[in-house]
Design a protein around this motif. Structure first.
Motif, PDB file in Angstrom:
ATOM      1  N   ARG A  47       0.820  -1.229   0.000  1.00  0.00           N
ATOM      2  CA  ARG A  47       0.000   0.000   0.000  1.00  0.00           C
ATOM      3  C   ARG A  47       0.847   1.269   0.000  1.00  0.00           C
ATOM      4  O   ARG A  47       0.317   2.362  -0.120  1.00  0.00           O
ATOM      5  N   LEU A  48       2.156   1.145   0.130  1.00  0.00           N
ATOM      6  CA  LEU A  48       3.026   2.305   0.265  1.00  0.00           C
ATOM      7  C   LEU A  48       2.954   3.240  -0.942  1.00  0.00           C
ATOM      8  O   LEU A  48       2.839   4.457  -0.789  1.00  0.00           O
ATOM      9  N   GLU A  49       2.997   2.694  -2.127  1.00  0.00           N
ATOM     10  CA  GLU A  49       2.957   3.524  -3.336  1.00  0.00           C
ATOM     11  C   GLU A  49       1.676   4.361  -3.383  1.00  0.00           C
ATOM     12  O   GLU A  49       1.702   5.541  -3.723  1.00  0.00           O
ATOM     13  N   GLN A  50       0.559   3.768  -3.014  1.00  0.00           N
ATOM     14  CA  GLN A  50      -0.729   4.462  -2.991  1.00  0.00           C
ATOM     15  C   GLN A  50      -0.717   5.604  -1.970  1.00  0.00           C
ATOM     16  O   GLN A  50      -1.201   6.701  -2.250  1.00  0.00           O
ATOM     17  N   VAL A  51      -0.159   5.371  -0.808  1.00  0.00           N
ATOM     18  CA  VAL A  51      -0.088   6.398   0.242  1.00  0.00           C
ATOM     19  C   VAL A  51       0.764   7.574  -0.236  1.00  0.00           C
ATOM     20  O   VAL A  51       0.359   8.734  -0.156  1.00  0.00           O
ATOM     21  N   LEU A  52       1.955   7.285  -0.752  1.00  0.00           N
ATOM     22  CA  LEU A  52       2.843   8.346  -1.208  1.00  0.00           C
ATOM     23  C   LEU A  52       2.262   9.109  -2.393  1.00  0.00           C
ATOM     24  O   LEU A  52       2.476  10.313  -2.527  1.00  0.00           O
ATOM     25  N   ALA A  53       1.496   8.432  -3.230  1.00  0.00           N
ATOM     26  CA  ALA A  53       0.859   9.096  -4.381  1.00  0.00           C
ATOM     27  C   ALA A  53      -0.144  10.158  -3.927  1.00  0.00           C
ATOM     28  O   ALA A  53      -0.249  11.220  -4.559  1.00  0.00           O
ATOM     29  N   ARG A  54      -0.862   9.903  -2.834  1.00  0.00           N
ATOM     30  CA  ARG A  54      -1.814  10.915  -2.327  1.00  0.00           C
ATOM     31  C   ARG A  54      -1.072  12.162  -1.861  1.00  0.00           C
ATOM     32  O   ARG A  54      -1.488  13.286  -2.149  1.00  0.00           O
ATOM     33  N   TYR A  55       0.023  11.973  -1.147  1.00  0.00           N
ATOM     34  CA  TYR A  55       0.805  13.130  -0.695  1.00  0.00           C
ATOM     35  C   TYR A  55       1.396  13.875  -1.888  1.00  0.00           C
ATOM     36  O   TYR A  55       1.415  15.108  -1.916  1.00  0.00           O
ATOM     37  N   ALA A  56       1.888  13.151  -2.876  1.00  0.00           N
ATOM     38  CA  ALA A  56       2.455  13.784  -4.068  1.00  0.00           C
ATOM     39  C   ALA A  56       1.388  14.577  -4.821  1.00  0.00           C
ATOM     40  O   ALA A  56       1.660  15.678  -5.319  1.00  0.00           O
ATOM     41  N   LEU A  57       0.179  14.047  -4.899  1.00  0.00           N
ATOM     42  CA  LEU A  57      -0.914  14.758  -5.566  1.00  0.00           C
ATOM     43  C   LEU A  57      -1.171  16.109  -4.903  1.00  0.00           C
ATOM     44  O   LEU A  57      -1.267  17.138  -5.578  1.00  0.00           O
ATOM     45  N   VAL A  58      -1.253  16.119  -3.586  1.00  0.00           N
ATOM     46  CA  VAL A  58      -1.502  17.370  -2.859  1.00  0.00           C
ATOM     47  C   VAL A  58      -0.319  18.324  -3.025  1.00  0.00           C
ATOM     48  O   VAL A  58      -0.499  19.511  -3.306  1.00  0.00           O
ATOM     49  N   ALA A  59       0.901  17.817  -2.891  1.00  0.00           N
ATOM     50  CA  ALA A  59       2.094  18.662  -2.984  1.00  0.00           C
ATOM     51  C   ALA A  59       2.275  19.221  -4.395  1.00  0.00           C
ATOM     52  O   ALA A  59       2.586  20.396  -4.566  1.00  0.00           O
TER      53      ALA A  59
END
Length: 106
Positions: A47-59
């Motif tokens: 699930r790590l890639e999915q979690v980091l993708a959400r933060y990247a989307l916001v940033a």
């Protein structure tokens, strides 16, 4: 309300996202105090890639994000939460932090 808040620093290096402030309720949900650790610490590996993708989307977009999801932490893989993620920083500059509010549902 502060116990539901998380503040994440956004950087240029690796790791890009690091927990700066974590409320006491979120710490209990995660089963550990992740202050100064990379975002994703304790997340189930697939699930790590999915979690980091959400933060990247916001940033990267500089826009807020809301969703309802189940936590996918090694120590808590069952709690459903509402999560609001808001970018913070001066206008016309890169996002420097992400403010998250995590509230359990039900």
């Amino acid at each position: 309300m502060l116990s539901y808040i998380t503040l994440v620093d956004v950087g240029d290096g690796d790791p890009r996202f690091v927990y700066r402030v974590v409320g006491s309720f979120v710490t209990r949900l995660l089963g550990q105090d992740p202050i100064n650790l990379p975002v994703g610490t304790g997340v189930i590996p697939d699930r790590l890639e999915q979690v980091l993708a959400r933060y990247a989307l916001v940033a990267d977009a500089g826009e807020g994000y809301f969703h309802r999801t189940e936590l996918h932490e090694e120590r808590n893989d069952f709690t459903t939460v509402d999560r609001l993620m808001l970018p913070l920083g001066p206008p016309d500059e890169p996002v420097g932090s992400i403010l998250c509010v995590v509230v359990p549902v039900g």
